[in-house]
Design an enzyme around this catalytic site. Structure first.
Site, PDB file in Angstrom:
ATOM      1  N   HIS A   1       9.255   9.657   1.150  1.00 14.84           N
ATOM      2  CA  HIS A   1       9.331  10.007   2.722  1.00 14.84           C
ATOM      3  C   HIS A   1       9.556  11.375   2.592  1.00 14.84           C
ATOM      4  O   HIS A   1      10.624  11.851   2.731  1.00 14.84           O
ATOM      5  CB  HIS A   1      10.274   9.089   3.407  1.00 14.84           C
ATOM      6  CG  HIS A   1      10.328   7.743   3.162  1.00 14.84           C
ATOM      7  ND1 HIS A   1      11.000   6.736   3.249  1.00 14.84           N
ATOM      8  CD2 HIS A   1       9.082   6.739   2.876  1.00 14.84           C
ATOM      9  CE1 HIS A   1      10.334   5.766   3.359  1.00 14.84           C
ATOM     10  NE2 HIS A   1       9.419   5.680   2.896  1.00 14.84           N
TER      11      HIS A   1
ATOM     12  N   ASP B   1      31.881   6.311 -17.611  1.00 16.95           N
ATOM     13  CA  ASP B   1      31.400   7.547 -18.292  1.00 16.95           C
ATOM     14  C   ASP B   1      29.651   7.489 -18.286  1.00 16.95           C
ATOM     15  O   ASP B   1      29.127   8.108 -18.926  1.00 16.95           O
ATOM     16  CB  ASP B   1      31.800   8.003 -19.237  1.00 16.95           C
ATOM     17  CG  ASP B   1      31.821   6.839 -20.356  1.00 16.95           C
ATOM     18  OD1 ASP B   1      31.385   5.947 -20.061  1.00 16.95           O
ATOM     19  OD2 ASP B   1      31.934   7.068 -21.451  1.00 16.95           O
TER      20      ASP B   1
ATOM     21  N   ASP C   1       5.056  -3.039  -3.698  1.00 20.19           N
ATOM     22  CA  ASP C   1       5.166  -1.706  -3.333  1.00 20.19           C
ATOM     23  C   ASP C   1       5.757  -0.740  -4.095  1.00 20.19           C
ATOM     24  O   ASP C   1       6.959  -0.972  -4.588  1.00 20.19           O
ATOM     25  CB  ASP C   1       5.945  -1.563  -1.794  1.00 20.19           C
ATOM     26  CG  ASP C   1       5.725  -0.283  -1.137  1.00 20.19           C
ATOM     27  OD1 ASP C   1       5.448   0.801  -2.001  1.00 20.19           O
ATOM     28  OD2 ASP C   1       6.162  -0.365  -0.040  1.00 20.19           O
TER      29      ASP C   1
ATOM     30  N   ASP D   1       2.829   6.196  -3.940  1.00 24.65           N
ATOM     31  CA  ASP D   1       3.441   5.137  -3.205  1.00 24.65           C
ATOM     32  C   ASP D   1       2.245   4.172  -2.625  1.00 24.65           C
ATOM     33  O   ASP D   1       1.507   4.261  -1.790  1.00 24.65           O
ATOM     34  CB  ASP D   1       4.079   5.915  -1.784  1.00 24.65           C
ATOM     35  CG  ASP D   1       4.838   4.793  -1.019  1.00 24.65           C
ATOM     36  OD1 ASP D   1       4.731   3.720  -1.285  1.00 24.65           O
ATOM     37  OD2 ASP D   1       5.156   5.175   0.271  1.00 24.65           O
TER      38      ASP D   1
ATOM     39  N   GLU E   1      -1.197  -0.021   1.140  1.00 27.02           N
ATOM     40  CA  GLU E   1      -0.880   1.026   1.159  1.00 27.02           C
ATOM     41  C   GLU E   1      -1.561   2.008   0.367  1.00 27.02           C
ATOM     42  O   GLU E   1      -1.493   1.739  -0.919  1.00 27.02           O
ATOM     43  CB  GLU E   1       0.648   1.432   0.926  1.00 27.02           C
ATOM     44  CG  GLU E   1       1.179   2.779   0.956  1.00 27.02           C
ATOM     45  CD  GLU E   1       2.564   2.633   0.913  1.00 27.02           C
ATOM     46  OE1 GLU E   1       3.217   1.906   0.149  1.00 27.02           O
ATOM     47  OE2 GLU E   1       3.344   3.767   1.428  1.00 27.02           O
TER      48      GLU E   1
ATOM     49  N   GLU F   1      -0.247   2.956   5.556  1.00 29.84           N
ATOM     50  CA  GLU F   1       0.089   1.486   5.181  1.00 29.84           C
ATOM     51  C   GLU F   1       0.423   0.542   6.112  1.00 29.84           C
ATOM     52  O   GLU F   1       1.534  -0.035   6.435  1.00 29.84           O
ATOM     53  CB  GLU F   1       1.525   1.731   4.450  1.00 29.84           C
ATOM     54  CG  GLU F   1       2.550   2.689   4.951  1.00 29.84           C
ATOM     55  CD  GLU F   1       3.756   2.653   4.306  1.00 29.84           C
ATOM     56  OE1 GLU F   1       4.295   1.585   3.846  1.00 29.84           O
ATOM     57  OE2 GLU F   1       4.045   4.049   3.997  1.00 29.84           O
TER      58      GLU F   1
ATOM     59  N   ARG G   1       0.816  -6.027   3.190  1.00 31.75           N
ATOM     60  CA  ARG G   1       0.817  -4.725   3.577  1.00 31.75           C
ATOM     61  C   ARG G   1      -0.149  -4.208   2.516  1.00 31.75           C
ATOM     62  O   ARG G   1      -0.257  -4.715   1.246  1.00 31.75           O
ATOM     63  CB  ARG G   1       2.244  -3.958   3.144  1.00 31.75           C
ATOM     64  CG  ARG G   1       2.312  -2.465   3.549  1.00 31.75           C
ATOM     65  CD  ARG G   1       3.532  -1.719   3.633  1.00 31.75           C
ATOM     66  NE  ARG G   1       4.466  -2.044   2.323  1.00 31.75           N
ATOM     67  CZ  ARG G   1       5.410  -2.630   2.684  1.00 31.75           C
ATOM     68  NH1 ARG G   1       5.506  -3.389   3.542  1.00 31.75           N
ATOM     69  NH2 ARG G   1       6.276  -2.709   1.536  1.00 31.75           N
TER      70      ARG G   1
ATOM     71  N   TYR H   1       3.281  -9.092   9.066  1.00 37.18           N
ATOM     72  CA  TYR H   1       4.398  -9.924   8.417  1.00 37.18           C
ATOM     73  C   TYR H   1       4.786 -11.159   9.267  1.00 37.18           C
ATOM     74  O   TYR H   1       5.181 -10.754  10.702  1.00 37.18           O
ATOM     75  CB  TYR H   1       5.521  -8.921   8.189  1.00 37.18           C
ATOM     76  CG  TYR H   1       5.294  -7.889   7.641  1.00 37.18           C
ATOM     77  CD1 TYR H   1       5.102  -7.683   6.160  1.00 37.18           C
ATOM     78  CD2 TYR H   1       5.168  -6.763   8.595  1.00 37.18           C
ATOM     79  CE1 TYR H   1       4.908  -6.508   5.678  1.00 37.18           C
ATOM     80  CE2 TYR H   1       4.776  -5.720   7.763  1.00 37.18           C
ATOM     81  CZ  TYR H   1       4.659  -5.502   6.494  1.00 37.18           C
ATOM     82  OH  TYR H   1       4.220  -4.234   5.862  1.00 37.18           O
TER      83      TYR H   1
ATOM     84  N   HIS I   1      12.190  -3.802   2.741  1.00 38.04           N
ATOM     85  CA  HIS I   1      12.469  -3.222   1.606  1.00 38.04           C
ATOM     86  C   HIS I   1      13.243  -4.188   0.610  1.00 38.04           C
ATOM     87  O   HIS I   1      13.959  -3.699   0.191  1.00 38.04           O
ATOM     88  CB  HIS I   1      13.283  -2.079   2.226  1.00 38.04           C
ATOM     89  CG  HIS I   1      12.513  -0.960   2.685  1.00 38.04           C
ATOM     90  ND1 HIS I   1      13.295   0.185   3.449  1.00 38.04           N
ATOM     91  CD2 HIS I   1      11.323  -0.634   2.879  1.00 38.04           C
ATOM     92  CE1 HIS I   1      12.242   0.998   3.742  1.00 38.04           C
ATOM     93  NE2 HIS I   1      11.084   0.554   3.402  1.00 38.04           N
TER      94      HIS I   1
ATOM     95  N   HIS J   1       6.617  -1.465  11.660  1.00 34.58           N
ATOM     96  CA  HIS J   1       6.770  -0.036  11.143  1.00 34.58           C
ATOM     97  C   HIS J   1       5.549   0.742  11.443  1.00 34.58           C
ATOM     98  O   HIS J   1       4.738   0.309  12.160  1.00 34.58           O
ATOM     99  CB  HIS J   1       6.962  -0.290   9.670  1.00 34.58           C
ATOM    100  CG  HIS J   1       5.863  -0.842   8.756  1.00 34.58           C
ATOM    101  ND1 HIS J   1       4.721  -0.285   8.321  1.00 34.58           N
ATOM    102  CD2 HIS J   1       5.930  -2.111   8.190  1.00 34.58           C
ATOM    103  CE1 HIS J   1       4.052  -1.019   7.603  1.00 34.58           C
ATOM    104  NE2 HIS J   1       4.614  -2.083   7.463  1.00 34.58           N
TER     105      HIS J   1
ATOM    106  N   HIS K   1       3.720   8.029   6.270  1.00 31.84           N
ATOM    107  CA  HIS K   1       4.846   9.142   6.636  1.00 31.84           C
ATOM    108  C   HIS K   1       4.151  10.223   5.656  1.00 31.84           C
ATOM    109  O   HIS K   1       3.312   9.816   4.629  1.00 31.84           O
ATOM    110  CB  HIS K   1       6.047   8.627   5.905  1.00 31.84           C
ATOM    111  CG  HIS K   1       6.136   7.631   4.519  1.00 31.84           C
ATOM    112  ND1 HIS K   1       5.923   8.323   3.564  1.00 31.84           N
ATOM    113  CD2 HIS K   1       5.834   6.234   4.542  1.00 31.84           C
ATOM    114  CE1 HIS K   1       5.909   7.400   2.306  1.00 31.84           C
ATOM    115  NE2 HIS K   1       5.917   6.103   3.026  1.00 31.84           N
TER     116      HIS K   1
END
Ligand code: GLY
Ligand code: MN
Ligand code: MN
Length: 444
Positions: A361, A39, A260, A271, A408, A384, A406, A388, A243, A350, A354
């Site tokens: 996104h 619940d 990130d 972001d 961004e 971004e 990265r 890697y 991710h 990547h 975006h």
């Protein structure tokens, strides 16, 4: 608190209705409550399209827009007031509140929707809805249509066209108004503060979640209800997992940490990614990769302006990163050929960004008629780039392995170029090292 003013929701509804075909109706459901376990519910987050048109924060609600309806074009179905439920779960707007505080022309209890909505749809030629994205709601919609069909012998007229609402609505959402940019600036400001706090707290011996706690503290302190997406706090080789969300590893001396994370204000996302050394000092290899990614990002900013197309910024990052990897000896060959063969994708897999807005996104087409979309004032996007180097990459010298960087930032296209919303976080090697050194002196 900075938020979208009520008048703006009304403007949006009018703008949408002006684009709908004559004699049509649009119907949108609120997000469902999601159960976490037994619940216990997940924190409620309104559906972005629903929020965009209403600002109404409650579940169990349905927006109905009927351009030209004499008794009011905006009808909201929502929960009734209920002293018992409100004692347990919190206040509800009720039908009076829907009209008084949220600008509905007419409001009905959600429990009456099966009796009332077929009568509102009847006689309208077209129904606009987010077809396919909410199977349960699609079934309800068909039930309401079938109620009308079952009365055809009495002269009832079911609609004969169903139209996807997304196209109109998502194109509107792509262009941010002054009020939206203001809210996004605020989300960006708080998130920038959160990254600074995490940088200042960073040291070997803590865990990734220790830094996540610093982020969450600033988000909540700034008034954000929640992060815009699961925060990524990835140290060492985890920085090469795009991710990564486990956020439970030990922060080690000599490793980088990639964060990130961004908060959400009034349902608008920020972001931000920054990458820094856990101990406050970049190694020569870490610095080389970091400065390459930073140069790629700067090249991308220069390609964001009205009349430049969506992919130009990405192409700029690919060129800078490929050339840089050749220079560092991580790729071998001619830059143009390495770009054509997509050899850079081993390290940069990547895209450079975006759309950004109510969804991290965000909605909006990237191509129009098969061609990359041309940027226009008010479009918001992330920039971004990243590099890697897999810890398992046997093709490169050991010293490079496991480095993931990265960087961004969030931008809005302006007449002259773009405004960087997230410039409040230090970004050069010197700035980051100075900020972290100062924090260590203060702590000791
Ligand atoms: N945080 C997800 C992304 O940067 O796209
Ligand atoms: Mn991100
Ligand atoms: Mn992003």
């Amino acid at each position: 608190m900075i938020h979208i003013p009520r008048a703006e929701y009304s403007r949006r509804r009018k703008a949408l209705m002006a684009q709908m075909e004559p004699n049509s109706i649009a119907i949108l459901p609120a997000a469902a409550v999601a159960i976490r376990n037994r619940d216990v519910e997940h924190v409620y987050r309104q559906d972005s399209d629903f929020q965009y048109l209403s600002g109404f924060p409650e579940p169990q609600a349905v927006i109905v827009l009927m351009p030209g309806r004499e008794h009011g074009e905006y009808v909201l179905f929502c929960r009734e007031r209920n002293a018992e439920r409100e004692l347990w779960d919190g206040l509800r707007a009720g039908q009076e509140g829907a009209i008084r505080d949220y600008g509905a022309d007419d409001a009905f209890p959600i429990t009456d929707i099966d009796d009332i909505l077929p009568g509102l749809i009847e006689g309208r030629d077209r129904v606009y809805s987010a077809m396919g994205s909410n199977p349960e709601f699609d079934r309800h919609l068909m039930d309401w249509i079938n109620v009308i069909r079952s009365k055809a012998h009495l002269g009832a007229q079911p609609p004969n066209e169903f139209v996807a609402l997304d196209h109109l609505l998502h194109d509107m959402r792509l262009y941010k108004s002054a009020a939206e940019v203001k809210v996004m600036r605020e989300a960006a400001r708080i998130s920038a503060q959160a990254h600074i706090r995490a940088m200042q707290a960073s040291r070997p011996g803590l865990h990734e979640f220790s830094l996540e706690a610093e982020l969450d503290y600033e988000f909540r302190k700034g008034g954000a209800k929640m992060p815009a997406y699961g925060s990524i706090v990835a140290s060492g080789r985890n920085s090469c997992i795009l991710h990564y969300q486990q956020n439970d590893a030990l922060l080690k001396d000599g490793d980088l940490v990639l964060i990130d994370a961004g908060c959400e204000i009034d349902c608008y996302a920020s972001d931000i990614t920054r990458t820094w050394p856990v101990n406050g000092k970049f190694s020569p290899e870490q610095k080389a990769i970091y400065e390459l990614v930073l140069a790629a990002q700067e090249a991308a900013f220069a390609e964001i302006a009205p009349n430049k197309h969506w992919n130009q910024a990405h192409e700029a990052t690919v060129r800078v990163i490929t050339a840089g990897l050749v220079k560092l000896g991580l790729l071998e060959g001619a830059v143009d050929e390495l770009i054509a063969s997509e050899a850079y994708k081993t390290f940069y897999m990547h895209r450079a960004g975006h759309w950004l807005g109510m969804d991290v996104h965000d909605v909006g087409e990237y191509k129009v008629g098969g061609e990359w979309r041309v940027l226009e004032v008010g479009m918001a996007l992330t920039v971004e780039p990243g590099v890697y180097i897999s810890p398992d990459n046997q093709q490169v010298a050991k010293k490079w392995r496991g480095i993931g960087v990265r960087i961004e930032d969030d931008v809005v296209v302006t007449k002259q170029g773009c405004e960087i919303l997230t410039s409040g976080v230090p970004k050069s090697v010197a700035e980051i090292e100075a900020l972290m050194a100062a924090a260590r002196v203060q702590a000791s």
